[in-house]
Enzyme design. Structure first.
Site, PDB file in Angstrom:
ATOM      1  N   SER A  26      37.474  -4.274  16.568  1.00  0.00           N
ATOM      2  CA  SER A  26      36.801  -4.635  15.317  1.00  0.00           C
ATOM      3  C   SER A  26      37.760  -4.464  14.135  1.00  0.00           C
ATOM      4  O   SER A  26      38.836  -3.865  14.272  1.00  0.00           O
ATOM      5  CB  SER A  26      35.571  -3.717  15.137  1.00  0.00           C
ATOM      6  OG  SER A  26      34.921  -3.944  13.911  1.00  0.00           O
ATOM      7  N   GLY A  27      37.363  -5.014  13.012  1.00  0.00           N
ATOM      8  CA  GLY A  27      37.954  -4.722  11.716  1.00  0.00           C
ATOM      9  C   GLY A  27      39.473  -4.712  11.644  1.00  0.00           C
ATOM     10  O   GLY A  27      40.151  -5.671  12.018  1.00  0.00           O
ATOM     11  N   ASP A  47      39.632   0.621  22.811  1.00  0.00           N
ATOM     12  CA  ASP A  47      38.413   0.797  22.022  1.00  0.00           C
ATOM     13  C   ASP A  47      37.332   1.262  22.983  1.00  0.00           C
ATOM     14  O   ASP A  47      37.545   1.250  24.204  1.00  0.00           O
ATOM     15  CB  ASP A  47      38.013  -0.545  21.353  1.00  0.00           C
ATOM     16  CG  ASP A  47      37.185  -0.371  20.088  1.00  0.00           C
ATOM     17  OD1 ASP A  47      36.067   0.166  20.197  1.00  0.00           O
ATOM     18  OD2 ASP A  47      37.643  -0.748  19.003  1.00  0.00           O
ATOM     19  N   TYR A 163      34.347  12.830   6.064  1.00  0.00           N
ATOM     20  CA  TYR A 163      35.253  11.724   6.421  1.00  0.00           C
ATOM     21  C   TYR A 163      36.611  11.926   5.746  1.00  0.00           C
ATOM     22  O   TYR A 163      37.661  11.832   6.385  1.00  0.00           O
ATOM     23  CB  TYR A 163      34.608  10.401   6.000  1.00  0.00           C
ATOM     24  CG  TYR A 163      35.488   9.174   6.149  1.00  0.00           C
ATOM     25  CD1 TYR A 163      35.558   8.493   7.349  1.00  0.00           C
ATOM     26  CD2 TYR A 163      36.245   8.697   5.068  1.00  0.00           C
ATOM     27  CE1 TYR A 163      36.360   7.373   7.486  1.00  0.00           C
ATOM     28  CE2 TYR A 163      37.041   7.573   5.192  1.00  0.00           C
ATOM     29  CZ  TYR A 163      37.090   6.917   6.401  1.00  0.00           C
ATOM     30  OH  TYR A 163      37.896   5.794   6.528  1.00  0.00           O
ATOM     31  N   LYS A 167      40.572  12.600   7.175  1.00  0.00           N
ATOM     32  CA  LYS A 167      41.737  11.783   6.806  1.00  0.00           C
ATOM     33  C   LYS A 167      42.834  12.652   6.179  1.00  0.00           C
ATOM     34  O   LYS A 167      44.023  12.343   6.309  1.00  0.00           O
ATOM     35  CB  LYS A 167      41.316  10.649   5.868  1.00  0.00           C
ATOM     36  CG  LYS A 167      40.386   9.631   6.549  1.00  0.00           C
ATOM     37  CD  LYS A 167      41.043   8.979   7.757  1.00  0.00           C
ATOM     38  CE  LYS A 167      40.200   7.853   8.346  1.00  0.00           C
ATOM     39  NZ  LYS A 167      40.843   7.172   9.472  1.00  0.00           N
TER      40      LYS A 167
HETATM   41  N1  LIG Z   1      37.691  -0.705   6.056  1.00  0.00           N
HETATM   42  C1  LIG Z   1      38.080   0.108   5.080  1.00  0.00           C
HETATM   43  O1  LIG Z   1      37.777  -0.094   3.901  1.00  0.00           O
HETATM   44  C2  LIG Z   1      38.899   1.332   5.424  1.00  0.00           C
HETATM   45  C3  LIG Z   1      39.458   2.063   4.356  1.00  0.00           C
HETATM   46  C4  LIG Z   1      40.220   3.198   4.639  1.00  0.00           C
HETATM   47  C5  LIG Z   1      40.418   3.573   5.963  1.00  0.00           C
HETATM   48  N2  LIG Z   1      39.848   2.843   6.984  1.00  0.00           N
HETATM   49  C6  LIG Z   1      40.106   3.290   8.356  1.00  0.00           C
HETATM   50  O2  LIG Z   1      40.584   2.188   9.114  1.00  0.00           O
HETATM   51  C7  LIG Z   1      40.266   2.383  10.489  1.00  0.00           C
HETATM   52  C8  LIG Z   1      39.590   1.132  11.029  1.00  0.00           C
HETATM   53  O3  LIG Z   1      38.354   0.969  10.324  1.00  0.00           O
HETATM   54  P1  LIG Z   1      37.591  -0.427  10.254  1.00  0.00           P
HETATM   55  O4  LIG Z   1      37.173  -0.596   8.851  1.00  0.00           O
HETATM   56  O5  LIG Z   1      38.375  -1.463  10.940  1.00  0.00           O
HETATM   57  O6  LIG Z   1      36.270  -0.050  11.087  1.00  0.00           O
HETATM   58  P2  LIG Z   1      35.538  -0.814  12.282  1.00  0.00           P
HETATM   59  O7  LIG Z   1      34.254  -0.075  12.471  1.00  0.00           O
HETATM   60  O8  LIG Z   1      35.477  -2.271  12.010  1.00  0.00           O
HETATM   61  O9  LIG Z   1      36.509  -0.572  13.530  1.00  0.00           O
HETATM   62  C9  LIG Z   1      36.671   0.697  14.090  1.00  0.00           C
HETATM   63  C10 LIG Z   1      36.819   0.547  15.595  1.00  0.00           C
HETATM   64  O10 LIG Z   1      37.036   1.857  16.157  1.00  0.00           O
HETATM   65  C11 LIG Z   1      36.316   1.918  17.380  1.00  0.00           C
HETATM   66  N3  LIG Z   1      36.039   3.290  17.765  1.00  0.00           N
HETATM   67  C12 LIG Z   1      35.146   4.137  17.196  1.00  0.00           C
HETATM   68  N4  LIG Z   1      35.129   5.299  17.868  1.00  0.00           N
HETATM   69  C13 LIG Z   1      36.022   5.197  18.879  1.00  0.00           C
HETATM   70  C14 LIG Z   1      36.445   6.070  19.902  1.00  0.00           C
HETATM   71  N5  LIG Z   1      35.913   7.296  20.039  1.00  0.00           N
HETATM   72  N6  LIG Z   1      37.401   5.653  20.766  1.00  0.00           N
HETATM   73  C15 LIG Z   1      37.928   4.403  20.655  1.00  0.00           C
HETATM   74  N7  LIG Z   1      37.556   3.523  19.700  1.00  0.00           N
HETATM   75  C16 LIG Z   1      36.613   3.917  18.821  1.00  0.00           C
HETATM   76  C17 LIG Z   1      35.036   1.147  17.100  1.00  0.00           C
HETATM   77  O11 LIG Z   1      34.378   0.760  18.311  1.00  0.00           O
HETATM   78  C18 LIG Z   1      35.558  -0.018  16.277  1.00  0.00           C
HETATM   79  O12 LIG Z   1      35.875  -1.111  17.097  1.00  0.00           O
HETATM   80  C19 LIG Z   1      39.386   3.645  10.552  1.00  0.00           C
HETATM   81  O13 LIG Z   1      40.184   4.742  10.911  1.00  0.00           O
HETATM   82  C20 LIG Z   1      38.917   3.799   9.124  1.00  0.00           C
HETATM   83  O14 LIG Z   1      38.609   5.141   8.830  1.00  0.00           O
HETATM   84  C21 LIG Z   1      39.089   1.744   6.743  1.00  0.00           C
END
Ligand SMILES: NC(=O)c1ccc[n+]([C@@H]2O[C@H](COP(=O)([O-])OP(=O)(O)OC[C@H]3O[C@@H](n4cnc5c(N)ncnc54)[C@H](O)[C@@H]3O)[C@@H](O)[C@H]2O)c1
Length: 268
Positions: A26-27, A47, A163, A167
């Site tokens: 994802s993401g 994942d 959270y 981080k």
């Molecule tokens: N999107 C933002 O604005 C943002 C900002 C700062 C930091 N982040 C960080 O970026 C990273 C990705 O976030 P995102 O926005 O793409 O989120 P997202 O929810 O779209 O993707 C996160 C992925 O991690 C997987 N995941 C969760 N728990 C897991 C586990 N125990 N083992 C394996 N996989 C696991 C989920 O299934 C998901 O596919 C995260 O660490 C998040 O904290 C995101």
């Protein structure tokens, strides 16, 4: 001139390299996979969401993409994964830690079970991944690890509490691992994204029932545009390019850094 240009472009490419990307279902992890595939890497997608990874693999076109359904908070499973990568591919050049879970609640409203899960995945999961990647990279003579942090890890953001604490741990992990693993040719850096629209960050504009609140979404986007001197919000590719840079030879002299990719905003 052509040779110089090729040398420059080669420094940013990952042809023939093997990259593990966690959170690839994802993401930001999905976009990292797409960008790393374009840069020539063979991918190991990791994942807990197998269907999500299958959709990611399609976006990677014909880049070799192996799917590994692994919970990164499980130390043994992460260790086994690192060994499987070496057994199958014979090398591990980059390990990108994108997996994570969001949790936005004030201190007094923090659920203990959920808080433990956030710590187990965001902080300890990244820790076990760094340890496993470092172990096999050390045997192979080097590599690059890139973590994903967040603005909440180094700046006060109300509601980010547990959270943000995880981080801050990822930042510390990045610094310590860089110091410990540098002598083995392993670089460890982190990218701290600003707000990027993904399933996780949509938590910030969903109502109590989990439904998207369009007015809250627009207000959040307007706010995020305002806090960036550039007046824009970021896209997943903005983060993926920073991850690629750290993973590539172009960053061979950089380790132990946390790079804010926030459009110049103080934090995400
Ligand atoms: N999107 C933002 O604005 C943002 C900002 C700062 C930091 N982040 C960080 O970026 C990273 C990705 O976030 P995102 O926005 O793409 O989120 P997202 O929810 O779209 O993707 C996160 C992925 O991690 C997987 N995941 C969760 N728990 C897991 C586990 N125990 N083992 C394996 N996989 C696991 C989920 O299934 C998901 O596919 C995260 O660490 C998040 O904290 C995101």
């Amino acid at each position: 001139m052509d040779d110089d240009m090729n040398r420059t472009m080669r420094a940013f490419r990952l042809d023939g390299r093997v990259a593990v990307i966690t959170g690839a279902g994802s993401g930001l992890g999905r976009e990292a996979a797409r960008v790393f595939a374009e840069a020539g890497a063979s991918l190991v997608l990791v994942d807990i969401d197998t269907d999500g990874m299958e959709r990611t693999a399609v976006l990677c076109n014909d880049a070799a993409a192996t799917i590994e359904t692994v919970d990164i908070s499980d130390r043994g499973a992460v260790d086994d994964l690192a060994d499987r990568v070496i057994a199958a591919a014979g090398r591990l050049d980059a390990w990108i830690n994108c997996a994570g879970i969001g949790y936005m609640h004030p201190l007094f409203a923090t659920d203990a079970e959920r808080a433990a899960k956030v710590v187990a995945v965001n902080m300890m999961g990244a820790f076990w991944c760094c340890a496993a990647a470092g172990r096999v990279m050390r045997e192979r003579g080097g590599g690059a690890i890139v973590n994903i942090s967040s603005g909440g890890g180094s700046a006060p953001v109300p509601g980010v509490s547990i959270y943000g604490m995880t981080k801050a741990g990822v930042n510390s992990l990045t610094w310590t691992s860089a110091a410990e693993l540098g002598p083995y040719g392993i670089r460890v850096n982190a990218v701290a994204p600003g707000w990027i629209e993904t399933p996780m960050s949509s938590l910030m504009y969903r109502d109590e029932r989990g439904e998207v609140d369009p007015a809250r979404r627009q207000a959040l986007i307007d706010h995020m545009e305002q806090v960036s001197p550039l007046g824009i919000i970021g896209e997943p590719a903005d983060i993926a390019y920073a991850l690629l840079y750290f993973a590539s030879d172009a960053a061979r002299f950089i380790t132990g850094q946390v790079l804010n990719v926030t459009g110049g905003a103080a934090h995400g």
